[in-house]
Design a protein around this motif. Structure first.
Motif, PDB file in Angstrom:
ATOM      1  N   ASN A  88      33.803  48.998  52.042  1.00 23.04           N
ATOM      2  CA  ASN A  88      32.392  48.943  52.334  1.00 23.04           C
ATOM      3  C   ASN A  88      31.484  49.468  51.496  1.00 23.04           C
ATOM      4  N   GLN A  89      31.680  49.515  50.073  1.00 22.22           N
ATOM      5  CA  GLN A  89      30.799  49.855  49.103  1.00 22.22           C
ATOM      6  C   GLN A  89      29.718  48.739  49.001  1.00 22.22           C
ATOM      7  N   THR A  90      28.496  49.120  49.022  1.00 20.76           N
ATOM      8  CA  THR A  90      27.438  48.028  48.912  1.00 20.76           C
ATOM      9  C   THR A  90      26.489  48.314  47.507  1.00 20.76           C
ATOM     10  N   HIS A  91      26.963  49.528  46.725  1.00 28.39           N
ATOM     11  CA  HIS A  91      26.274  49.663  45.738  1.00 28.39           C
ATOM     12  C   HIS A  91      26.940  49.283  44.168  1.00 28.39           C
ATOM     13  N   LEU A  92      28.318  49.247  44.380  1.00 25.43           N
ATOM     14  CA  LEU A  92      29.194  49.169  43.063  1.00 25.43           C
ATOM     15  C   LEU A  92      28.994  47.649  42.569  1.00 25.43           C
ATOM     16  N   GLU A  93      28.444  47.500  41.483  1.00 25.61           N
ATOM     17  CA  GLU A  93      28.517  46.083  40.863  1.00 25.61           C
ATOM     18  C   GLU A  93      29.413  45.783  39.993  1.00 25.61           C
ATOM     19  N   THR A  94      30.238  46.894  39.095  1.00 29.51           N
ATOM     20  CA  THR A  94      30.890  46.532  38.124  1.00 29.51           C
ATOM     21  C   THR A  94      32.304  47.390  38.147  1.00 29.51           C
ATOM     22  N   PHE A  95      33.429  46.670  38.350  1.00 31.41           N
ATOM     23  CA  PHE A  95      34.916  47.479  38.536  1.00 31.41           C
ATOM     24  C   PHE A  95      35.601  47.053  37.396  1.00 31.41           C
ATOM     25  N   ARG A  96      36.016  48.001  36.484  1.00 34.41           N
ATOM     26  CA  ARG A  96      37.033  47.688  35.437  1.00 34.41           C
ATOM     27  C   ARG A  96      38.262  48.675  35.576  1.00 34.41           C
ATOM     28  N   ILE A  97      39.445  48.131  35.388  1.00 32.00           N
ATOM     29  CA  ILE A  97      40.725  48.678  35.477  1.00 32.00           C
ATOM     30  C   ILE A  97      41.669  48.116  34.610  1.00 32.00           C
ATOM     31  N   ASN A  98      41.601  48.847  33.236  1.00 31.60           N
ATOM     32  CA  ASN A  98      42.039  48.258  32.038  1.00 31.60           C
ATOM     33  C   ASN A  98      43.396  49.135  31.637  1.00 31.60           C
ATOM     34  N   ARG A  99      44.553  48.269  31.208  1.00 34.64           N
ATOM     35  CA  ARG A  99      45.721  48.908  30.860  1.00 34.64           C
ATOM     36  C   ARG A  99      46.315  50.239  31.767  1.00 34.64           C
ATOM     37  N   CYS A 100      46.469  49.721  33.067  1.00 38.53           N
ATOM     38  CA  CYS A 100      46.677  50.837  34.004  1.00 38.53           C
ATOM     39  C   CYS A 100      48.143  50.311  34.761  1.00 38.53           C
ATOM     40  N   SER A 101      48.574  49.181  34.182  1.00 39.86           N
ATOM     41  CA  SER A 101      49.792  48.480  34.671  1.00 39.86           C
ATOM     42  C   SER A 101      49.648  48.164  36.272  1.00 39.86           C
ATOM     43  N   VAL A 102      48.582  47.479  36.360  1.00 40.83           N
ATOM     44  CA  VAL A 102      48.455  46.941  37.804  1.00 40.83           C
ATOM     45  C   VAL A 102      49.427  45.915  38.072  1.00 40.83           C
ATOM     46  N   SER A 103      50.121  46.190  39.093  1.00 37.56           N
ATOM     47  CA  SER A 103      51.069  44.871  39.499  1.00 37.56           C
ATOM     48  C   SER A 103      50.500  44.072  40.665  1.00 37.56           C
ATOM     49  N   ASP A 104      51.459  43.075  40.913  1.00 32.99           N
ATOM     50  CA  ASP A 104      51.167  42.071  41.773  1.00 32.99           C
ATOM     51  C   ASP A 104      50.773  42.710  43.121  1.00 32.99           C
TER      52      ASP A 104
END
Length: 345
Positions: A57-73
């Motif tokens: 329900n976030q209404t202000h966040l415009e940019t989301f970066r998650i780099n080199r964190c081993s995000v899986s499927d």
């Protein structure tokens, strides 16, 4: 920590000193944060679940970066559910993770419904052909996606064909990066065909793949009718002299392309002779990369003659060729006289 411009960056050091699910959820919900970045963290699935809950329900966040964190499927699935509900996020960067075709499929579902996401970076993952096909299905009718970065994702012609199909109907994407994948001429020709009808793409990168002369010919045909493409990056492929010849004929008539990268394409003297003729006639092409192409004295002489009648060329990269030192000096001198910056070192 949070900066004055509302950006929050979390790194591995931050994580070690106390980032846990409850705090992630709280941070994601803060209204004073416009940019959220996590890098180089080995996060657990519960952390992603908490982050996703905070983002819903976030209404202000415009940019989301998650780099080199081993995000899986599985992690991508959790976050994609949050993106479906989010109404503010415009920029998503998942580069350098472990997202495969299943994770790409879940993200595609979020992209289909989003009316705000504009920039997507999935570079350096492993989405492969199935993942790209699923993403392409989401791109077909997207009203807002403008930039798609998919370098180093181990897809080949099947994935490229799916993207080509999407580009025939998409009316929003302006920039595409496909570098360092396994696309060969089958996929390259399909993508070139899409550019015959696409009217929004301005920047196209397909460097370091496995495309050759057939793709060069297909893109040349596209350039004869396409009036929106401004940047074309074909570096580190195998167009050869015949591919350069085909492109040169199109460049004599094209009036939109401004930047062309043909570095490391084995075009040699024969290809440069043809391109030199195009440089005389084309008034919009201002920057060209011809580095690492085995160009020698013959090619240099053709360029010298072209410079004297130059159309619009302003920058030319000729590094790492086989041009004699004397010809290098002539090229620099004639280039300066005609306002062309030449890189020879």
């Amino acid at each position: 920590g949070t900066t004055n411009d509302g950006a929050l960056h979390l790194t591995s050091e931050t994580y070690e000193y106390g980032i846990f699910p409850g705090l992630l959820k709280a941070l994601a919900r803060r209204s004073d944060i416009h940019e959220f970045q996590i890098s180089d963290c080995k996060m657990a699935s519960r952390d992603y679940d908490a982050l996703a809950e905070g983002l819903e329900n976030q209404t202000h966040l415009e940019t989301f970066r998650i780099n080199r964190c081993s995000v899986s499927d599985r992690d991508a699935e959790s976050l994609s559910d949050a993106f479906k509900m989010n109404t503010s996020m415009m920029n998503l960067d998942f580069s350098g993770n472990d997202i495969g075709c299943i994770g790409a499929e879940h993200l595609a579902e979020a992209f289909k419904t989003s009316e705000v996401i504009k920039h997507i970076n999935l570079g350096k993952n492993r989405i492969a052909d199935h993942g790209l096909v699923e993403l392409s299905n989401a791109f077909k009718n997207s009203p807002c996606i403008k930039e798609v970065l998919l370098g180093e994702n181990n897809f080949s012609d099947r994935g490229a064909g799916g993207l080509a199909n999407a580009l025939t109907t998409n009316k929003s994407i302006e920039t595409i990066f496909l570098g360092s994948n396994r696309v060969s001429d089958e996929g390259g020709v399909a993508l070139a065909g899409a550019l015959k009808t696409n009217t929004t793409l301005e920047e196209f990168h397909i460097d370091a793949n496995a495309i050759g002369q057939p793709t060069a010919v297909a893109f040349a045909e596209a350039l004869l009718v396409n009036s929106t493409l401004k940047t074309a990056d074909f570096g580190y492929n195998k167009f050869g002299p015949s591919g350069a010849l085909a492109l040169s004929e199109a460049l004599k008539k094209n009036t939109s392309l401004a930047y062309l990268d043909l570095g490391r394409n084995e075009i040699e003297n024969g290809g440069v002779r043809a391109l030199a003729e195009a440089f005389v006639m084309n008034t919009t092409l201002h920057t060209v990369d011809l580095s690492f192409n085995n160009i020698g004295e013959e090619g240099a002489n053709a360029l010298l003659q072209a410079f004297k009648k130059n159309g619009g060329l302003k920058n030319l990269d000729l590094t790492m060729n086989k041009i004699p030192e004397e010809d290098k000096q002539f090229l620099q001198e004639v280039g300066e006289l005609n306002s062309i910056k030449i890189k020879l070192a």
